[in-house]
Design a protein around this motif. Structure first.
Motif, PDB file in Angstrom:
ATOM      1  N   ARG A 167      -6.051   4.245   2.184  1.00 44.11           N
ATOM      2  CA  ARG A 167      -6.772   4.181   0.910  1.00 44.11           C
ATOM      3  C   ARG A 167      -7.916   5.186   0.820  1.00 44.11           C
ATOM      4  NH1 ARG A 167      -6.936  -2.009  -1.311  1.00 44.11           N
ATOM      5  NH2 ARG A 167      -4.845  -2.632  -0.639  1.00 44.11           N
TER       6      ARG A 167
ATOM      7  N   HIS B 149       2.087   1.855  -3.477  1.00 39.12           N
ATOM      8  CA  HIS B 149       1.043   2.421  -4.332  1.00 39.12           C
ATOM      9  C   HIS B 149       0.893   3.920  -4.060  1.00 39.12           C
ATOM     10  CE1 HIS B 149      -2.773   2.472  -6.625  1.00 39.12           C
ATOM     11  NE2 HIS B 149      -3.089   3.431  -5.753  1.00 39.12           N
TER      12      HIS B 149
ATOM     13  N   TRP C  62      -4.204   8.280  -1.900  1.00 32.05           N
ATOM     14  CA  TRP C  62      -4.677   7.196  -2.765  1.00 32.05           C
ATOM     15  C   TRP C  62      -5.252   7.796  -4.052  1.00 32.05           C
ATOM     16  CZ3 TRP C  62      -2.924   2.660  -1.275  1.00 32.05           C
ATOM     17  CH2 TRP C  62      -3.323   1.518  -1.974  1.00 32.05           C
TER      18      TRP C  62
ATOM     19  N   ASP D 240       0.823  -1.199   0.000  1.00 28.47           N
ATOM     20  CA  ASP D 240       0.000   0.000   0.000  1.00 28.47           C
ATOM     21  C   ASP D 240       0.865   1.260   0.000  1.00 28.47           C
ATOM     22  OD1 ASP D 240      -2.330  -1.412  -0.092  1.00 28.47           O
ATOM     23  OD2 ASP D 240      -2.960  -0.996   1.969  1.00 28.47           O
TER      24      ASP D 240
END
Length: 238
Positions: free
Chosen positions: A218, A13, A223, A10
């Motif tokens: 997220r 990302h 995100w 994560d």
């Protein structure tokens, strides 16, 4: 709380591959890594940690008096206040140094080893006191934005006086024990700065707070929100 592998995915990302993996800090009865002698600042061990090794610090291999104090290995040396005030000139008076150290509420370590390793080199977050990042300004702004996302407290991100080990270790250990929500900008200590890159600062998150923040990553601007995506493209490799 997700496991370190999923959490690291994560982070990749959100931040891209240029973000250094955060370093986990935890205590144990037995050493979890190398016990190489550290004659000066414990952050002299950062190259080995960043290369993927684990380092363990105890009273026997950590020789910095401040490091021993802030890691909970030894009581305060009576000369610390004068050293910090009169030699280093970081505080106006020795009494101010003593007052500040008293306010930290440092407790003797219950276990003899303090360990550090990148989170992608540990199997679980169980028993971890917290993590710290070493990040450049754009990544640091993202970490702050993430910490502010679900916390309106004026000290959601704090920058406190203290040594490098105080800012990245003492603060997260104490805050985690209190189950607090503060995060900490660190490595502004002039004496510790030579052990990190000129463009890096530290960002420390106690484990109690990290468990909350892992659930909001997220949802927050990191995100793929437009403003962060532009900044990420500018300075953080996808």
């Amino acid at each position: 709380m997700t496991n370190p592998t999923e959490f690291m995915a994560d982070l990749r990302h959100a931040f891209g591959s240029s973000l250094k993996p955060p370093v986990a800090v935890w205590r144990s009865a037995e050493a979890a890594g190398s016990m190489a002698a550290v004659p000066h600042c414990l952050f002299a061990a950062l190259p080995e940690i960043e290369a993927g090794g684990a380092m363990s610090f105890t009273l026997s291999n950590l020789h910095c008096g401040g490091g021993r104090l802030y890691c909970g290995f030894a009581p305060r040396n009576p000369g610390v206040a004068r050293f910090v005030s009169e030699r280093e000139r970081y505080k106006q008076t020795p009494a101010m140094v003593d007052e500040y150290i008293d306010s930290l509420g440092i407790r003797p370590a219950e276990q003899p080893c303090l360990n550090m390793a990148r989170i992608d080199r540990i199997g679980s977050f169980d028993g971890i006191d917290g993590v710290f990042f070493l990040a450049e300004p754009d990544a640091l702004s993202g970490l702050c934005a993430w910490a502010f996302f679900d916390n309106n407290s004026p000290d959601a991100v704090a920058c406190l006086f203290g040594s490098g080990c105080s800012s990245l270790i003492t603060n997260i250990v104490g805050e985690n024990e209190r189950r607090g929500r503060r995060t900490f900008i660190g490595m502004v200590d002039i004496s510790a700065r030579p052990y990190v890159a000129p463009g890096e600062l530290g960002f420390a998150i106690p484990m109690h707070r990290l468990a909350e923040m892992a659930g909001t990553l997220r949802e927050c601007c990191l995100w793929d929100a437009p403003a962060w995506s532009r900044l990420r493209e500018r300075s953080l490799r996808p």
